[in-house]
Structure formats: structure tokens, C-alpha cells
Design an enzyme around this catalytic site. Structure first.
Site, PDB file in Angstrom:
ATOM      1  N   LYS A 199       0.857  -1.180   0.000  1.00  0.00           N
ATOM      2  CA  LYS A 199       0.000   0.000   0.000  1.00  0.00           C
ATOM      3  C   LYS A 199       0.897   1.235   0.000  1.00  0.00           C
ATOM      4  O   LYS A 199       1.482   1.612   1.008  1.00  0.00           O
ATOM      5  CB  LYS A 199      -0.918   0.060   1.210  1.00  0.00           C
ATOM      6  N   GLY A 252       6.719   4.793   8.472  1.00  0.00           N
ATOM      7  CA  GLY A 252       5.884   5.991   8.549  1.00  0.00           C
ATOM      8  C   GLY A 252       6.059   6.646   9.896  1.00  0.00           C
ATOM      9  O   GLY A 252       7.088   6.479  10.559  1.00  0.00           O
ATOM     10  N   SER A 253       5.046   7.368  10.323  1.00  0.00           N
ATOM     11  CA  SER A 253       5.166   8.157  11.539  1.00  0.00           C
ATOM     12  C   SER A 253       4.989   7.277  12.787  1.00  0.00           C
ATOM     13  O   SER A 253       4.369   6.207  12.725  1.00  0.00           O
ATOM     14  CB  SER A 253       4.113   9.258  11.539  1.00  0.00           C
ATOM     15  N   THR A 254       5.503   7.748  13.900  1.00  0.00           N
ATOM     16  CA  THR A 254       5.435   6.984  15.152  1.00  0.00           C
ATOM     17  C   THR A 254       3.995   6.745  15.610  1.00  0.00           C
ATOM     18  O   THR A 254       3.640   5.603  15.925  1.00  0.00           O
ATOM     19  CB  THR A 254       6.308   7.647  16.230  1.00  0.00           C
ATOM     20  N   GLY A 257       2.438   4.163  13.389  1.00  0.00           N
ATOM     21  CA  GLY A 257       3.169   2.911  13.607  1.00  0.00           C
ATOM     22  C   GLY A 257       2.728   2.219  14.890  1.00  0.00           C
ATOM     23  O   GLY A 257       2.577   0.993  14.927  1.00  0.00           O
ATOM     24  N   GLU A 274       9.400   0.926  11.077  1.00  0.00           N
ATOM     25  CA  GLU A 274      10.455   1.923  10.816  1.00  0.00           C
ATOM     26  C   GLU A 274       9.796   3.283  10.953  1.00  0.00           C
ATOM     27  O   GLU A 274       9.036   3.694  10.079  1.00  0.00           O
ATOM     28  CB  GLU A 274      10.994   1.775   9.389  1.00  0.00           C
ATOM     29  N   CYS A 308      13.695  10.463   7.119  1.00  0.00           N
ATOM     30  CA  CYS A 308      13.445   9.994   8.478  1.00  0.00           C
ATOM     31  C   CYS A 308      14.670  10.123   9.371  1.00  0.00           C
ATOM     32  O   CYS A 308      14.546  10.436  10.540  1.00  0.00           O
ATOM     33  CB  CYS A 308      12.949   8.561   8.459  1.00  0.00           C
ATOM     34  N   GLU A 405       9.484  15.785  15.647  1.00  0.00           N
ATOM     35  CA  GLU A 405       9.912  15.582  14.265  1.00  0.00           C
ATOM     36  C   GLU A 405       9.149  16.558  13.373  1.00  0.00           C
ATOM     37  O   GLU A 405       7.924  16.608  13.407  1.00  0.00           O
ATOM     38  CB  GLU A 405       9.621  14.141  13.825  1.00  0.00           C
TER      39      GLU A 405
HETATM   40  P1  NAP Z   1       2.218   8.258   7.990  1.00  0.00           P
HETATM   41  O1  NAP Z   1       1.171   9.277   7.998  1.00  0.00           O
HETATM   42  O2  NAP Z   1       2.454   7.465   9.219  1.00  0.00           O
HETATM   43  O3  NAP Z   1       1.873   7.310   6.767  1.00  0.00           O
HETATM   44  C1  NAP Z   1       2.683   6.212   6.409  1.00  0.00           C
HETATM   45  C2  NAP Z   1       1.845   5.200   5.661  1.00  0.00           C
HETATM   46  O4  NAP Z   1       0.843   4.681   6.536  1.00  0.00           O
HETATM   47  C3  NAP Z   1       1.095   5.771   4.465  1.00  0.00           C
HETATM   48  O5  NAP Z   1       1.050   4.800   3.442  1.00  0.00           O
HETATM   49  C4  NAP Z   1      -0.290   6.014   5.030  1.00  0.00           C
HETATM   50  O6  NAP Z   1      -1.288   6.005   4.028  1.00  0.00           O
HETATM   51  C5  NAP Z   1      -0.438   4.829   5.957  1.00  0.00           C
HETATM   52  N1  NAP Z   1      -1.427   5.004   7.020  1.00  0.00           N
HETATM   53  C6  NAP Z   1      -2.042   6.145   7.442  1.00  0.00           C
HETATM   54  N2  NAP Z   1      -2.911   5.875   8.439  1.00  0.00           N
HETATM   55  C7  NAP Z   1      -2.852   4.546   8.657  1.00  0.00           C
HETATM   56  C8  NAP Z   1      -3.499   3.665   9.582  1.00  0.00           C
HETATM   57  N3  NAP Z   1      -4.383   4.103  10.467  1.00  0.00           N
HETATM   58  N4  NAP Z   1      -3.178   2.349   9.534  1.00  0.00           N
HETATM   59  C9  NAP Z   1      -2.271   1.890   8.665  1.00  0.00           C
HETATM   60  N5  NAP Z   1      -1.631   2.665   7.761  1.00  0.00           N
HETATM   61  C10 NAP Z   1      -1.906   3.988   7.766  1.00  0.00           C
HETATM   62  O7  NAP Z   1       3.635   8.858   7.624  1.00  0.00           O
HETATM   63  P2  NAP Z   1       3.965   9.811   6.403  1.00  0.00           P
HETATM   64  O8  NAP Z   1       3.527  11.165   6.788  1.00  0.00           O
HETATM   65  O9  NAP Z   1       3.476   9.215   5.153  1.00  0.00           O
HETATM   66  O10 NAP Z   1       5.562   9.703   6.355  1.00  0.00           O
HETATM   67  C11 NAP Z   1       6.387  10.463   7.169  1.00  0.00           C
HETATM   68  C12 NAP Z   1       6.825   9.682   8.390  1.00  0.00           C
HETATM   69  O11 NAP Z   1       7.495   8.490   8.013  1.00  0.00           O
HETATM   70  C13 NAP Z   1       7.812  10.433   9.232  1.00  0.00           C
HETATM   71  O12 NAP Z   1       7.475  10.311  10.584  1.00  0.00           O
HETATM   72  C14 NAP Z   1       9.133   9.722   8.960  1.00  0.00           C
HETATM   73  O13 NAP Z   1      10.092   9.842   9.954  1.00  0.00           O
HETATM   74  C15 NAP Z   1       8.699   8.337   8.741  1.00  0.00           C
HETATM   75  N6  NAP Z   1       9.697   7.607   7.973  1.00  0.00           N
HETATM   76  C16 NAP Z   1      10.462   6.668   8.604  1.00  0.00           C
HETATM   77  C17 NAP Z   1      11.435   5.970   7.908  1.00  0.00           C
HETATM   78  C18 NAP Z   1      12.284   4.923   8.582  1.00  0.00           C
HETATM   79  O14 NAP Z   1      12.864   4.115   7.894  1.00  0.00           O
HETATM   80  N7  NAP Z   1      12.365   4.895   9.892  1.00  0.00           N
HETATM   81  C19 NAP Z   1      11.615   6.224   6.550  1.00  0.00           C
HETATM   82  C20 NAP Z   1      10.829   7.186   5.933  1.00  0.00           C
HETATM   83  C21 NAP Z   1       9.854   7.866   6.669  1.00  0.00           C
HETATM   84  P3  NAP Z   1      -1.898   7.381   3.440  1.00  0.00           P
HETATM   85  O15 NAP Z   1      -0.853   8.416   3.583  1.00  0.00           O
HETATM   86  O16 NAP Z   1      -2.208   7.059   2.021  1.00  0.00           O
HETATM   87  O17 NAP Z   1      -3.114   7.666   4.237  1.00  0.00           O
END
Ligand code: NAP
Ligand code: MG
Length: 502
Positions: A199, A252-254, A257, A274, A308, A405
Site C-alpha cells: 500500500k 511511517g510516523s510513530t 506505527g 520503521e 526519516c 519531528e
Molecule cells: P504516515 O502518515 O504514518 O503514513 C505512512 C503510511 O501509513 C502511508 O502509506 C499512510 O497512508 C499509511 N497510514 C495512514 N494511516 C494509517 C493507519 N491508520 N493504519 C495503517 N496505515 C496507515 O507517515 P507519512 O507522513 O506518510 O511519512 C512520514 C513519516 O514516516 C515520518 O514520521 C518519517 O520519519 C517516517 N519515515 C520513517 C522511515 C524509517 O525508515 N524509519 C523512513 C521514511 C519515513 P496514506 O498516507 O495514504 O493515508
């Protein structure tokens, strides 16, 4: 496609292949077929340098996910993928890596247009990283094995372990490195013999859909790789509880996650998380200041700070503090702010208007809390979600710009006196993704490395990433690893076999 986007593609001479791909409404990829969502719903896809609409993709339903899970299960529980010999699996993964490389320029254009990032870096980092990840894991299937063991208990036994793929893996991917993060999850899963459902983030689904076409062209059997586009709160959430899925790997975000982790454990799935970061950078008084300034600027402003493990908190030893900040501002002034398709773009737009609002609000909060803004932070006039790189000096540990963050081009700095102070400041965060040290004093560097609570420590560099090295956080940055042989352990079960001998 909006007129503004068409003009943008014309202005930068985008290839015909990319134009053709972007011209049509996209479909998602389930069981080898290109399909609309069950209820026909779609979502719009936007280009961040202009803010214009590009195309649309299906907004998947729970029933769509069910079909993808059934396909992935069929392949895993008895299909071609499970029966394929290791070297045959390697050949397919190499073929896919070759196709990704052949279409590298096109994939880089798609990534830049969908996400806003520099097309040059998209080619050199995102797409090359994707190709390298598939090549690295393509070499693994024939090297996976268990052990034979000599038990000490009474009796006579042949005892050995088998490594078996976990099953159906669901990958939930963010928008900052869309294709590369997808590769980090898929390549190892496929090498281990798992089947997958991806996804992508709604903001950046296009490169993953193009990838799925290439996976099909490479001859990956139907149902082994599925892409379900749509909302995280629907598809991502359903993946975390679906009984047909054995593992969820999430980047994604904490907060999201944590929710995914809770649901996954509730249905006893394996899970890799992650998550976010707020990575500290220590500049010691013996550092080569101009070189360190260049690396620190890259470490925080690359991808417009949407990284990230970005080095977002810089602590500088007091005797070199002012000189280092001067160098840092000097380097930062040279970073070109431009649309993603400009070959010399360093700072592209942020991914969305919402992200720009969030980042600009943090810049404002920093000012309000009394941090000294010594560079940038504004927004250039004109279209696109641009924010100039911002550097704050003399930040205090309790400020929100230090604690949270931001995920944009915002750097907070402050001086330190002793190495003990530096370690306390560095570790004063709920996150633990990465840390960096700038110094050529081996004794001090080696003393610091074990004291930093972070999954990766970079010395005189930042975000050096290679598929042979594991990547993953400590503390609120999650658990499990992507990349390296370590990742394969998170994608396989170990079966213990006891055979009684006469
Ligand atoms: P996010 O809002 O947590 O979204 C990540 C993914 O999860 C997206 O595909 C999102 O889909 C999906 N998602 C949203 N709500 C969900 C739920 N309730 N259940 C399951 N999945 C759900 O994060 P983001 O804003 O896209 O990305 C930025 C974050 O990612 C930052 O915090 C960054 O630090 C982190 N990140 C971490 C790493 C690492 O390797 N540690 C690498 C890159 C990024 P939709 O957006 O389509 O709704
Ligand atoms: Mg987009």
C-alpha cells in the site's frame, strides 16, 4: 491533467514514456490484473512544484484488499512462487532489477513529478537505491539455510533447523522515498519466498504502480506482487488486522506505527516498524569545519528535509560554535531552491500544501519560543509548496522545534561544552533512529559510538545507506530492520526438526 502540470512537463522536456504513463487514470494491480476499486472510487494525484492535478488512482476497498490477500495466499500456500527453485527466484529478481535500471530515467521523472523531489537525486539515490536493493537481495535465495545440530540429550537424533518464508507480507509505505522504501520491503520479502501486498502513500502512488508493470514484465507470477492503492486509514488499517496476512512491515510516523503495531500484535502478526526520528549531530572541536558544514547541510536539507534519519539537531562544541554556524549558513545559501524537474534543484517543494503548513508553523513556533533564526524559513512567492531551509541557533531542549519531528528543512542547533553534555543532549529524545559525529579524533569517536542511543551512527557523513547494511531505529523509532542479512531474519520462520534415529 491540469494545464499548469502540462506546461511544467513541457518546460522541462519530460520523456514521452512518462507523459503516456501520466496521461491515463491509473488502475491498481491485484492478482496480475489492472483493476479499478470495487466501488469505483478514485483519489486525485497532485504535482507539488505547481500544485496542479496529474491524474487519479483507485481508492481501494476492504474487498479489494481481500482479493489481493487471496491471490497472495494462493501463491504462497501452493503456487508457483513457493515451488520455484532458489536460483530461478534469483533470476527473476535480477531480471526485475535490470528492467528497473533500463527504465531508471522514466521512474526518476515519475518520482520527481509525483513527490516534488529533485529529478537528479531521484535518479542517483531513489532509483539507483531501488535497483541496488533488488540486485542485492536477488543474490540471497540460494544462500538461505538452516543448521544441523548435535544434541546432548540421551538418545540418538538428527536435529536440524529449516528457514521457511513467513508467508504473506503487507508493506505500508510513506511518501518521502516512495519507490526506494517499497524496494526495501519487497526485495527481501520476495527473496525469502514470501508474497506481498503493497500500500503506497496516497500522495505518491505512481512509481509503485509503474514498478508493478515492470514486475509483471519481468515474469513475476500473478498474485506474488499486488498493489492496493487508497487510504491508509482504510487499507493500511485493514492490513494490520487481516487474518490472511502473516506480517506487516510499516514505514511511517510513530503514532500511526504504534496503531499498526497494536493491531498487528492483536492478531499475532509479525511486525517491523520503521518510524520517525530527530537525529542528533555532534560537531567536535577538532572537526574539519568546512567539510563538516557541507555534510551537515546535506544531512538535514537533502530531500527538503523529508528524510526519516535527517540530522535535525546539531550540537557544536563551544569553541568552534560560531565559526561552524558561519560555514553552515554559507553552504546553505548555495542550495538551489527550484522545481523538482530542474536538474540543479537541491531544495524542491514539500510534498503537499498541508506539509508546507505544518513546517511553516514549526518555524513560527521556533521564533515565538525565542530561538534565533539565523537563516531562511520563509516561503518564496509563486506556485508550489516551497519552504526555504531554516537554521535556528541557541535552541533550548524544551522547545517544540527541538523535541518534535518536523519533516521539513528545519535545523536546530546549540552549543555544548563537554562530551558528557553532548551525549546527554543527543540522547534527550524519545527517538533513536540515527546519530552523527564529526571529528577525526578516533579515541573520542569510539568512546561516543556506544553511548549514542541510535540504530545507525554515521561518522563524518550522514545517511550513508547501502543494501548490505541494516537500517532501523531504537526507542520510539521502532524495531526490526530493513536491509542487510538482518532483514531476512525478520521474513523467515525457523523450524526445528527432530528425527529419531535407531
Ligand atoms: P504516515 O502518515 O504514518 O503514513 C505512512 C503510511 O501509513 C502511508 O502509506 C499512510 O497512508 C499509511 N497510514 C495512514 N494511516 C494509517 C493507519 N491508520 N493504519 C495503517 N496505515 C496507515 O507517515 P507519512 O507522513 O506518510 O511519512 C512520514 C513519516 O514516516 C515520518 O514520521 C518519517 O520519519 C517516517 N519515515 C520513517 C522511515 C524509517 O525508515 N524509519 C523512513 C521514511 C519515513 P496514506 O498516507 O495514504 O493515508
Ligand atoms: Mg503527488
Amino acid at each position: 491533467m491540469d494545464e499548469s502540470v502540462r506546461d511544467y512537463l513541457d518546460r522541462y522536456g519530460v520523456s514521452d514514456a512518462t507523459r503516456q504513463f501520466l496521461a491515463k487514470p491509473r488502475k491498481m494491480f491485484i492478482d496480475g490484473a489492472w483493476v479499478d476499486s470495487g466501488d469505483g472510487a478514485t483519489f486525485d494525484i497532485f504535482e507539488p512544484s505547481t500544485g496542479g492535478r496529474i491524474t487519479s488512482a483507485p481508492s481501494g476497498t476492504i474487498e479489494d484488499l481481500d482479493r489481493a490477500v487471496r491471490a497472495a495466499r494462493r501463491q504462497f500456500d501452493g503456487g508457483d512462487w513457493r515451488r520455484l527453485k532458489p536460483l530461478a527466484r534469483e533470476r527473476l529478481l535480477h531480471r526485475l532489477a535490470d528492467l528497473l535500471e533500463t527504465h531508471g530515467d522514466e521512474l526518476a521523472e515519475i518520482e520527481s513529478i509525483d513527490m516534488g523531489k529533485s529529478v537528479t537525486f531521484a535518479r542517483e539515490i531513489d532509483i539507483q537505491g531501488t535497483v541496488d536493493t533488488f540486485r542485492y537481495f536477488a543474490g540471497w535465495p540460494s544462500k538461505l539455510h538452516g543448521r544441523t545440530v548435535e544434541p546432548s540429550i540421551p538418545g540418538n537424533y538428527l536435529a536440524y533447523t529449516r528457514k521457511e518464508p513467513l508467508g504473506v507480507v503487507a508493506a505500508i509505505v510513506p511518501w518521502n522515498f516512495p519507490l526506494q522504501t517499497m524496494a526495501w520491503k519487497l526485495a527481501a520479502a520476495l527473496a525469502a519466498g514470501c508474497t506481498v501486498i503493497v500500500k503506497p502513500a496516497e500522495l505518491t502512488s505512481l512509481s509503485t504502480l509503474r514498478f508493478a508493470e515492470l514486475a509483471q514484465e519481468a515474469g513475476i507470477p500473478d498474485g506474488v506482487v499486488n498493489v492496493v492503492t487508497g487510504r491508509g486509514s482504510i487499507i493500511g488499517a485493514a492490513m494490520s488486522t487481516h487474518p490472511g496476512i502473516n506480517k506487516v512491515t510499516f514505514t511511517g510516523s510513530t503514532p500511526v506505527g504504534q496503531e499498526v503495531g497494536r493491531s498487528a500484535v492483536g492478531s499475532l502478526k509479525h511486525v517491523t516498524l520503521e518510524l520517525g526520528g530527530k537525529s542528533p549531530v555532534l560537531v567536535l572541536d577538532d572537526a574539519d569545519l568546512p567539510r563538516a558544514a557541507l555534510a551537515v547541510a546535506n544531512g538535514v536539507f537533502f530531500n527538503s528535509g523529508q528524510v526519516c534519519d535527517a540530522g535535525t539537531r546539531v550540537y557544536v562544541q563551544r569553541s568552534v560554535h560560531d565559526a561552524f554556524l558561519d560555514e553552515l549558513v554559507k553552504v546553505t545559501r548555495t542550495l538551489k531552491i527550484a522545481p523538482g524537474l530542474d536538474r540543479d534543484c537541491y531544495i524542491g517543494p514539500l510534498v503537499s500544501a498541508q506539509q508546507k503548513t505544518v513546517v511553516s508553523a514549526y518555524v513560527e513556533a521556533g521564533r515565538r519560543d525565542g530561538a534565533e533564526l539565523i537563516h531562511g524559513g520563509g516561503s518564496p512567492a509563486g506556485p508550489g509548496h516551497f519552504v526555504e531551509p531554516a537554521i535556528f541557533a541557541h535552541c533550548r531542549p524544551e522547545m517544540s522545534i527541538v523535541r518534535e519531528e518536523i519533516f521539513g528543512p528545519v535545523l536546530v542547533t546549540s552549543p555544548f561544552d563537554t562530551l558528557d553534555d553532548a551525549v546527554s543532549l543527543a540522547n534527550d529524545t524519545p527517538f533513536g533512529l540515527a546519530a552523527a559525529i564529526y571529528s577525526n579524533d578516533l579515541a573520542r569517536v569510539h568512546t561516543l559510538i556506544p553511548r549514542l542511543h541510535a540504530g545507525s551512527v554515521y561518522v563524518n557523513a550522514h545517511s550513508t545507506i547501502d543494501p548490505s547494511m541494516p537500517f532501523g531505529g531504537f526507542k520510539d523509532s521502532g524495531f526490526g530492520k530493513d536491509l542487510g542479512p538482518e532483514q531476512l531474519d525478520h521474513l523467515m520462520e525457523t523450524k526445528a526438526v527432530w528425527i529419531t534415529l535407531p
